[in-house]
Write a protein that holds these residues in place. Structure first.
Motif, PDB file in Angstrom:
ATOM      1  N   ARG A 279      -3.108  -0.581   4.264  1.00 26.76           N
ATOM      2  CA  ARG A 279      -4.143  -1.574   4.557  1.00 26.76           C
ATOM      3  C   ARG A 279      -3.877  -2.916   3.875  1.00 26.76           C
ATOM      4  O   ARG A 279      -4.239  -3.955   4.402  1.00 26.76           O
ATOM      5  CB  ARG A 279      -5.516  -1.038   4.129  1.00 26.76           C
ATOM      6  N   ASN A 280      -3.300  -2.898   2.689  1.00 27.00           N
ATOM      7  CA  ASN A 280      -2.992  -4.148   1.974  1.00 27.00           C
ATOM      8  C   ASN A 280      -1.471  -4.343   1.918  1.00 27.00           C
ATOM      9  O   ASN A 280      -0.890  -4.563   0.862  1.00 27.00           O
ATOM     10  CB  ASN A 280      -3.600  -4.145   0.571  1.00 27.00           C
TER      11      ASN A 280
ATOM     12  N   GLU B 210       0.172  -7.562   0.191  1.00 29.14           N
ATOM     13  CA  GLU B 210       0.128  -7.536  -1.269  1.00 29.14           C
ATOM     14  C   GLU B 210       1.070  -6.471  -1.829  1.00 29.14           C
ATOM     15  O   GLU B 210       1.778  -6.710  -2.817  1.00 29.14           O
ATOM     16  CB  GLU B 210      -1.291  -7.300  -1.763  1.00 29.14           C
TER      17      GLU B 210
ATOM     18  N   ARG C  28      -4.250  -6.995   5.363  1.00 26.91           N
ATOM     19  CA  ARG C  28      -5.183  -7.038   4.250  1.00 26.91           C
ATOM     20  C   ARG C  28      -6.247  -5.966   4.440  1.00 26.91           C
ATOM     21  O   ARG C  28      -6.631  -5.651   5.563  1.00 26.91           O
ATOM     22  CB  ARG C  28      -5.874  -8.412   4.157  1.00 26.91           C
ATOM     23  N   PRO C  29      -6.765  -5.406   3.350  1.00 29.50           N
ATOM     24  CA  PRO C  29      -7.825  -4.411   3.479  1.00 29.50           C
ATOM     25  C   PRO C  29      -9.109  -5.054   3.979  1.00 29.50           C
ATOM     26  O   PRO C  29      -9.388  -6.219   3.729  1.00 29.50           O
ATOM     27  CB  PRO C  29      -7.998  -3.885   2.045  1.00 29.50           C
TER      28      PRO C  29
ATOM     29  N   SER D  70      -9.417  -3.831  -7.908  1.00 30.04           N
ATOM     30  CA  SER D  70      -8.551  -5.000  -7.921  1.00 30.04           C
ATOM     31  C   SER D  70      -8.442  -5.626  -9.303  1.00 30.04           C
ATOM     32  O   SER D  70      -7.445  -6.271  -9.603  1.00 30.04           O
ATOM     33  CB  SER D  70      -9.053  -6.035  -6.911  1.00 30.04           C
TER      34      SER D  70
END
Length: 264
Positions: free
Chosen positions: A155-156, A159, A197-198, A208
């Protein structure tokens, strides 16, 4: 090879570490004059001095052998194949460690991220990965970032991909490794999946501020993990020195509950 060769190598490592000759001399119990003479080839360092300087420069074990050979000495550190009988106790210990961590995912990789051992938690996450990526030798970076690997379910991804590439970049800067550089060039060229991105409210939000989580889908469930990497303390073998144990710790109660219910 001549002592000038080892001097040039030591100078490269010292500059790479951002340490002055005076600072290195203080750490190694020598003088800046002697360090200067070693680096420019006017003084031939003893085997003990080569190893002492390598220790204070945090030179990887494989590269310490290179320094010793350049100085005219025999390599000090063996490079024992992982399947050799001498490493049987180590292999058994790693298998027990990975098994004890279940149902949470854990794996062991070498210096180029080839998977040398993994538990059933990892096997569960790899469901749906393209068969050609699961053919030996498995590579953790390739499996994670390939468009037919885990990438579409992360999902991310932007990053996490940036984190992994930065990690590889730091390793390349610390050690001369053409295989690692080639792997970096390969995986950094993979196209990004659509998802980057989530979504708001997913588990990544809660973690986070602690550490960058790996947020990944499995069978319709969104799972969140924090990664931890361990290495062996003061190894005397190149193979052992280059092993890394990565464990994925659930970053939220929902992930832990799902793994306990789905695990062995």
């Amino acid at each position: 090879m001549t002592s000038a060769s080892v001097g040039a190598l030591l100078r490269t490592w010292r500059v790479r570490r951002g340490i002055s000759q005076l600072e290195l001399a203080g750490r190694a119990g020598s003088s800046s004059r002697h360090i200067s003479f070693v680096e420019n080839g006017r003084s031939r360092p003893s085997e003990e001095m080569v190893l002492r300087l390598a220790e204070h420069l945090d030179v990887p074990v494989r590269e310490r052998n290179v320094l010793l050979v350049a100085a005219g000495f025999a390599p000090r550190y063996a490079c024992t194949p992982l399947d050799a009988p001498e490493l049987g106790v180590l292999r058994e210990g790693l298998e027990r460690l990975l098994g004890a961590y279940e149902p949470y995912p854990a794996l062991v990789v070498d210096a180029t991220y080839q998977v040398v051992a993994a538990n059933r938690g990892i096997a569960m996450l790899l469901e749906g990965v393209a068969e050609h990526l699961l053919a030996p030798p498995l590579n953790a970076m390739r499996i994670t970032l390939h468009p037919q690997g885990l990438a579409p379910r992360i999902r991310n991804l932007r990053e996490w991909r940036a984190h992994l590439l930065a990690q590889m970049g730091r390793q390349i800067a610390l050690a001369r490794s053409e295989p690692l550089r080639a792997l970096y060039e390969e995986v950094s060229a993979y196209p990004l999946a659509e998802r980057g991105r989530p979504d708001e409210g997913e588990p990544a939000e809660a973690t986070s501020l602690i550490a960058l989580p790996l947020v990944i889908e499995h069978a319709g469930q969104v799972l969140s993990f924090v990664s931890s990497i361990s290495t062996f303390n003061t190894p005397m073998d190149v193979t052992v020195a280059e092993l890394a144990i990565e464990t994925l710790l659930p970053a939220d109660p929902a992930t832990a509950k799902y793994l306990r219910s789905a695990g062995p």
